[in-house]
Each structure stands twice: as structure tokens, then as C-alpha cells.
Enzyme design. Structure first.
Site, short mmCIF file in Angstrom:
data_model
loop_
_atom_site.label_atom_id
_atom_site.label_comp_id
_atom_site.label_asym_id
_atom_site.label_seq_id
_atom_site.Cartn_x
_atom_site.Cartn_y
_atom_site.Cartn_z
N ASP A 97 -0.67 0.10 -5.06
CA ASP A 97 -1.68 0.95 -4.29
C ASP A 97 -2.84 0.88 -5.29
OD1 ASP A 97 -1.35 3.05 -2.14
OD2 ASP A 97 -2.91 3.59 -3.29
N CYS A 133 0.85 -1.31 -0.12
CA CYS A 133 -0.06 -0.07 0.06
C CYS A 133 0.86 1.13 -0.01
CB CYS A 133 -0.99 -0.05 1.06
SG CYS A 133 -2.11 -1.48 1.43
N CYS A 187 -0.62 3.44 11.08
CA CYS A 187 -0.34 4.62 11.57
C CYS A 187 -1.65 4.74 12.89
CB CYS A 187 0.04 5.81 10.60
SG CYS A 187 -1.42 5.89 9.65
N ASP A 216 1.72 -1.48 5.11
CA ASP A 216 1.25 -0.35 5.55
C ASP A 216 -0.03 -0.07 5.38
OD1 ASP A 216 1.28 1.98 7.10
OD2 ASP A 216 2.45 3.10 5.74
N GLY A 274 4.56 7.25 -0.93
CA GLY A 274 5.91 6.64 -1.51
C GLY A 274 7.38 6.88 -0.46
#
Length: 445
Positions: free
Chosen positions: A290, A267, A388, A335, A271
Site C-alpha cells: 500500500d 492496494c 468499488c 483493488d 486489509g
């Protein structure tokens, strides 16, 4: 420090910036991303309006609690957004390291000017509400901060979830979310050390420090600045990336993958981690995937600036038959899409955009991605799962459930890196803390 009606350093009259910021606040309240709203603003107004909008969104709960006292019946939405923006900027200690601070009378005067342009019939109302707030500010603030919304500037469900997940740290996390984050750089590992770059900045009068392990390429600036002013940025010497995000690529590469190893960044947009992987090991055969083809253009832009190459593919990582060539990967970085609850200080709109059921839906997507990508990993290969997020449902709980489903998966603890990393405010200062992240390192037996 007070400023004139012409916004400090931004050149535009404050009432114009207030209108733009209020429109952004209203857009977020309607469910739109602040990033998208800022992109549509006139370029000359964007920096100043962004600073005001960030402050307003960090104090939106307090401002709403105060406005309910001052005007129990909400005015029309666009007038309400202007009023909330002004109240947030008039709040005590609104954003000491963020937006320029204005004298109270200047803010009120310019907010009334903005109201005259936006809704002339409401200008007297806006003037009366704001002046009453100034007269009774101490008492109004005290009442507002008795409610969770007014005290912590997060939705009640978010506060409760943090209390459940982090009973000892929830208040420190919320406090960190309401502070501007540090601006952290990643120095290109093949071109310079962090210490070298700190010296170069010092020669230009720019104060910064190297963080050291476990992010040896990270440099934190004392004060944020435009990337165009960073020496070597255009040439790819440095990139902007939080210290927590800089932990991903070293986990994937480890002590070094075999030359020409096949690596998947599942994902990849925008970048930053893709580029970091190639900085650490330039000979990788890297596929950057992506689901959003438009966002992949940002990945390509990053690679172009850094002089790097990767294979870019627009596809849903879960639909492996549509994009995978059948050759296993030596390493995979996932991610995964998540709530972004760990980067609220950078994206203050996130807390107002998310809904409780979003966490369940995102956790389901994360599990689907893990299960789809695991068969693509070569025996002995490593997969790094990252989000995150500070919510356990997207971190430790997700990892525990995956390990129950996959008998050939082994989890490895790396002290200070794997597990939940929390953004914590130390005496109100979040600069010493990285963003909130979760990392898991998995190998296939």
C-alpha cells in the site's frame, strides 16, 4: 418515535451531538473526509454524532434546497451547517433505519440551544427558520424536490454521469445511496460455516441470515451492532465486510492456487481482502502493498486479530523497481484507488467530496497500475482488477482499454461476479443489495 433531549442510547444531550454533527457537515463541505472528522470527535459523543451526521449528509441536497427558500442569503458557514443538519433531521422520512428520530419540537429546541453556544446572535434566526420550516414543511419539501439536488441528494454532475452510464438504473442507484447499508460479516472459512454462525447468533437472540452463493461465508445482520458484541470477533472468527467485497478473494484463488503460490495484494489497506485470501488458502506467500504506510498498520492489526502472516510493504505499486524482488507472481489482486461511488451509502460524504475531474484522474492512475503490474504476473497467472465504483470509466471502459493495450491478456466472464455490480434500492430497501463494485478476471496467455 420521539426521544428526549438526551440522545437515545448515546447518553449525551442532543444539542452537543448536533454541534458535533454540524461541525462534521461543515468539514465535509470544506473538503475534508468524514472518517477523519469523526476520528477527532470526543469518543463519548462519536456514535450519536455519527448517526446524525450520516443522516444530514444523506439529506444535504434537500436541506440546502430548503434553506435557500427559507434564507436566500446564507448565514455564516458554521451556523449554516447547524441549520442544514437540523433541516435534514426534520425532513419527512429522513432516515428510518439510521439515526434516532426525535420529536420536531425537541429537535428545534436543541438546535436553538446549540446555536446559543455556537453563535448566540444567530439563535433567534435559527429558531425562526426551523419553526417556519415546520409550519410550511409540505410546500417547502415539494419545491425543494423539484431540483435534482433536492430530489436525489447528489451533485448534478454525479446524477448526469449515472444517467449516461446506467439509463435504466440511475434512480435506483441514487435511492440505494440514500439508505443505510446492511451490516455484513465474513465468517472465517477455516473455522466455521455461515450457517453455523447464524445458529450461534440466533442462540444469543441476534437475527441474521446467510447469503449463500456466490458469497458462501457472508452473513447479513438484521440490525447493525458494535463488533465488540459479535461472538468470536476478537478471536478472528468473523470480520465485517460487505458481500460485494467478499467476491474478490475467491476470484483470485479460483479453484486453488499451487501450494505456496506467490500472491500480491497491490492496494491492500485496510486489509479485509488480504485476510480473506489467507482464510481461503493459508499457505500463500502473500505480499500486501500500500502506498500509505499509516494505513498498513490497519492491515497488520487485521492480520494479528486473525492470526495470519503476510509481507507488508509501503510503496507505490506503480514504482515496481522500488519494491519488487524480480520474482513473478502467480496471482495479483488490484483493488485500485477509485471514486468510491459504489459505497456512498457507507460513506455519505463521498458524493460531496468528489469533483468531475477526479474520475478522469483516478482512471489514469488505474490504467498506470494495470500497466505496471501486468509484467509482474507469471505466464498463466491471474490478475483480478476491482474498483468499488459504479462509473463505467473506472470499470468496463478501463478493462476494454487495457485489453487493447495488452495482447497477451484474456478476460474471463464469471456470471454474477465479473462486470459491474450495482447497489439498487428495491422499493426503497437497499438491504438486499450489496455495494457497487466492478470486477474483471484476467489471465496471461
Amino acid at each position: 418515535m420521539s426521544q428526549s433531549p438526551s440522545s437515545a442510547g448515546h447518553g449525551a444531550p442532543l444539542h452537543r451531538l448536533l454541534l458535533q454533527a454540524a461541525d462534521a457537515v461543515q468539514g465535509v463541505r470544506e473538503g475534508r473526509s468524514l472518517t477523519d472528522l469523526l476520528a477527532r470527535m470526543p469518543a463519548e459523543l462519536r456514535p450519536g454524532a455519527q448517526a446524525l451526521a450520516f443522516t444530514a449528509l444523506r439529506r444535504l441536497g434537500s436541506a440546502e434546497a430548503a434553506r435557500q427558500q427559507l434564507a436566500p442569503k446564507a448565514p455564516p458557514p458554521r451556523v449554516d451547517a447547524l441549520l442544514l443538519t437540523a433541516l435534514a433531521l426534520l425532513w419527512p422520512d429522513a432516515d428510518p433505519a439510521g439515526a434516532p428520530m426525535y420529536a420536531d419540537h425537541t429537535l428545534v429546541d436543541q438546535a436553538v440551544n446549540a446555536a446559543k453556544q455556537r453563535a448566540p446572535a444567530s439563535a433567534a434566526f435559527v429558531n425562526a427558520v426551523l419553526r417556519r420550516f415546520l409550519r410550511e414543511r409540505e410546500a417547502l419539501v415539494a419545491v425543494a424536490e423539484r431540483s435534482p439536488l433536492g430530489a436525489f441528494n447528489h451533485p448534478a454532475w454525479w446524477i448526469e454521469k449515472l444517467k449516461q452510464d446506467w439509463p435504466a438504473q440511475w434512480q435506483a442507484i441514487l435511492a440505494a445511496n440514500n439508505r443505510p447499508p446492511p451490516m455484513t460479516l465474513r465468517v472465517h472459512a477455516q473455522r466455521a460455516t455461515a450457517a453455523d454462525y447464524v445458529e450461534r447468533l440466533a442462540a444469543l437472540g441476534i437475527a441474521a441470515r446467510a447469503t449463500g452463493a456466490p458469497t458462501p461465508q457472508a452473513v447479513v445482520l438484521d440490525k447493525p451492532m458494535p463488533v465488540s458484541a459479535l461472538p468470536g470477533f476478537a478471536e478472528g472468527l468473523v470480520s465485517v465486510q460487505d458481500a460485494a467485497a467478499q467476491l474478490a478473494a475467491p476470484l483470485v484463488v479460483g479453484a486453488g492456487l499451487r501450494p505456496g503460490a506467490r500472491v500480491l495484494d497491490a492496494c491492500a489497506a485496510p486489509g479485509g481482502k488480504t485476510a480473506h485470501l489467507l482464510e481461503l488458502q493459508p499457505d500463500l506467500q502473500l505480499t500486501a502493498l500500500d502506498a500509505d504506510a499509516q494505513r498498513l498498520t490497519r492491515v497488520q492489526d487485521n492480520l494479528n486479530r486473525l492470526g495470519q502472516k503476510a509481507t507488508l510493504k509501503a510503496a507505490d505499486a506503480r514504482q515496481t523497481a522500488a519494491w519488487w524482488d524480480g520474482q513473478p507472481f502467480d496471482a495479483i489482486l488490484l483493488d485500485a484507488p477509485c471514486s468510491a461511488s459504489g459505497i456512498v451509502r457507507r460513506h455519505p460524504d463521498v458524493r460531496w467530496l468528489r469533483r468531475p475531474d477526479d474520475i478522469t484522474a483516478l482512471a489514469r492512475i488505474q490504467a498506470e497500475l494495470l500497466d505496471a503490474l501486468w509484467p509482474l504476473l507469471a505466464p498463466g497467472g491471474r490478475l483480478v482488477y476491482a474498483t468499488c465504483s459504479v462509473f463505467r470509466a473506472e470499470g468496463q471502459a478501463q478493462l476494454d482499454a487495457f485489453l487493447q493495450r495488452q495482447a497477451d491478456a484474456k478476460s474471463h466472464a464469471v456470471p454474477g461476479i465479473t462486470g459491474h455490480l450495482l447497489p439498487l434500492a428495491d422499493n426503497g430497501n437497499a438491504v438486499a443489495s450489496p455495494d457497487g463494485f466492478f470486477y474483471a478476471l484476467l489471465t496471461k496467455r
